[in-house]
Structures are given as structure tokens and as C-alpha cells.
Design a protein around this motif. Structure first.
Motif, PDB file in Angstrom:
ATOM      1  N   THR A 114       0.839  -1.206   0.000  1.00  0.00           N
ATOM      2  CA  THR A 114       0.000   0.000   0.000  1.00  0.00           C
ATOM      3  C   THR A 114       0.870   1.250   0.000  1.00  0.00           C
ATOM      4  OG1 THR A 114      -1.802  -1.144   1.115  1.00  0.00           O
ATOM      5  CG2 THR A 114      -1.797   1.262   1.272  1.00  0.00           C
ATOM      6  N   TRP A 115       1.908   1.267   0.816  1.00  0.00           N
ATOM      7  CA  TRP A 115       2.825   2.410   0.867  1.00  0.00           C
ATOM      8  C   TRP A 115       3.585   2.554  -0.453  1.00  0.00           C
ATOM      9  CZ3 TRP A 115       3.688   6.796   3.170  1.00  0.00           C
ATOM     10  CH2 TRP A 115       4.927   7.428   3.031  1.00  0.00           C
ATOM     11  N   GLN A 118       2.184   4.510  -3.384  1.00  0.00           N
ATOM     12  CA  GLN A 118       2.132   5.958  -3.276  1.00  0.00           C
ATOM     13  C   GLN A 118       3.437   6.643  -3.725  1.00  0.00           C
ATOM     14  OE1 GLN A 118       0.794   7.044   0.691  1.00  0.00           O
ATOM     15  NE2 GLN A 118      -0.416   5.174   0.790  1.00  0.00           N
TER      16      GLN A 118
END
Length: 176
Positions: A114-115, A118
Motif C-alpha cells: 500500500t505504501w 504511493q
């Protein structure tokens, strides 16, 4: 393959500890050697320091798959019940997979993923990972898992009757 008649086992797998004796048969020794080589040639048992945590997770994921392949290859002979409650290769390896590797991978892989999604196009993977507010937690979990793996690697080496080859890796033996 020759080795000692029995091996003392003591492993802390976070959720529970294993302590006892393993009396490996020939198939278990061959399987132990294969898994030992997989473990000591990966980042799994070497202190990560400033490496990329994703590489550590990927290496552990690959190790999980290799361990399952080894268990399938050697079959039930490596999981035969032993007298007196002694351990076998199958039990020890499945315990390591299910109580040390699986919890780490199932929780942290999607968290880091998820990180990673980004990250901007101009930021390096390392810089982005280092900026993650949870990178310290992940690195601590990787280190705890590394210690469990290093302990099992030493047990595997002993079962195979070989010196612990991790000592050939600078600093690895001091950190285990």
C-alpha cells in the motif's frame, strides 16, 4: 548423509516455543541440507542493516515456497511421528513457516505494498521506503524473524553434521 544421532532443538516462534530433541532419519537429513542451503544463501539469516525491506520480504516469500517444495519432495518420511514426543523435520519446518514466516508475510506484505503504491515517479525505492512511518516496525519484525530463522539454520546444520556455514558470512554469526 551422516550426522549426530540426535539434535537439541530450542526455537522461539513468537506465539510459542519449541524445546526438545530431534532424531533425524536419512531423508530428514537430506531435506534439512536443502532447506539449510536455501536459508543461508538468502537475506533471511543475514542482518539487513540498510537494505530495502521489500527485498527481505520477497526473499522470505521465496523461502516459504522453497520450504514447501522440499516438504513435498521428501514426503511423509520427513514427518513420521517419533517416539517419546521427539520432533521431526516436517513438524519443525511447518511450525517455522506457520508461526514465524506466515504472520510476517501476511501482515507486512500488503502494508508495505500500500505504501509502495504511493511512490512518486522521481523518488527512489529506497528513499520512499525509508520515509514510511512504519518502516521501523517492519524492520524490527524482519529482525525477529531473522533470529528465528538463524536458530533453525543452526539446528539444520547440526542435523546434517556440518559446521554452521553462516560463519562464512561476515557479521552474520555475531548477530545470530
Amino acid at each position: 548423509m551422516r550426522g549426530p544421532a540426535s539434535v537439541g532443538v530450542k526455537m522461539d516462534l513468537k506465539l510459542f516455543s519449541i524445546s526438545g530433541t530431534w532424531v533425524p532419519n536419512d531423508a530428514e537429513r537430506r531435506a534439512a541440507w536443502e532447506l539449510y542451503v536455501e536459508m543461508i544463501t538468502r537475506i533471511a539469516v543475514v542482518p539487513m542493516r540498510d537494505g530495502i525491506a521489500r527485498e527481505g520480504l520477497s526473499s522470505l516469500y521465496a523461502l516459504f515456497g522453497e520450504a514447501c517444495t522440499i516438504l513435498r519432495r521428501y514426503g511423509p518420511e520427513v514427518a513420521e511421528p517419533k517416539r517419546g514426543g521427539r520432533y521431526n523435520f516436517g513438524f519443525l519446518t511447518v511450525a517455522l513457516l506457520n508461526f514465524a514466516l506466515r504472520p510476517l508475510l501476511s501482515y507486512w506484505h500488503p502494508e508495505l505494498q500500500t505504501w509502495e503504491a504511493q511512490r512518486g515517479p522521481t523518488q527512489s525505492v529506497k528513499a520512499h521506503e525509508d520515509a514510511w512511518p512504519r518502516i521501523g516496525e517492519l524492520r524490527a519484525e524482519l529482525e525477529r524473524t531473522r533470529l528465528a530463522l538463524a536458530t533453525y539454520a543452526a539446528v539444520l546444520a547440526e542435523a546434517c553434521g556440518v559446521p554452521d556455514l553462516r560463519h562464512a558470512i561476515p557479521d552474520a554469526a555475531q548477530q545470530a
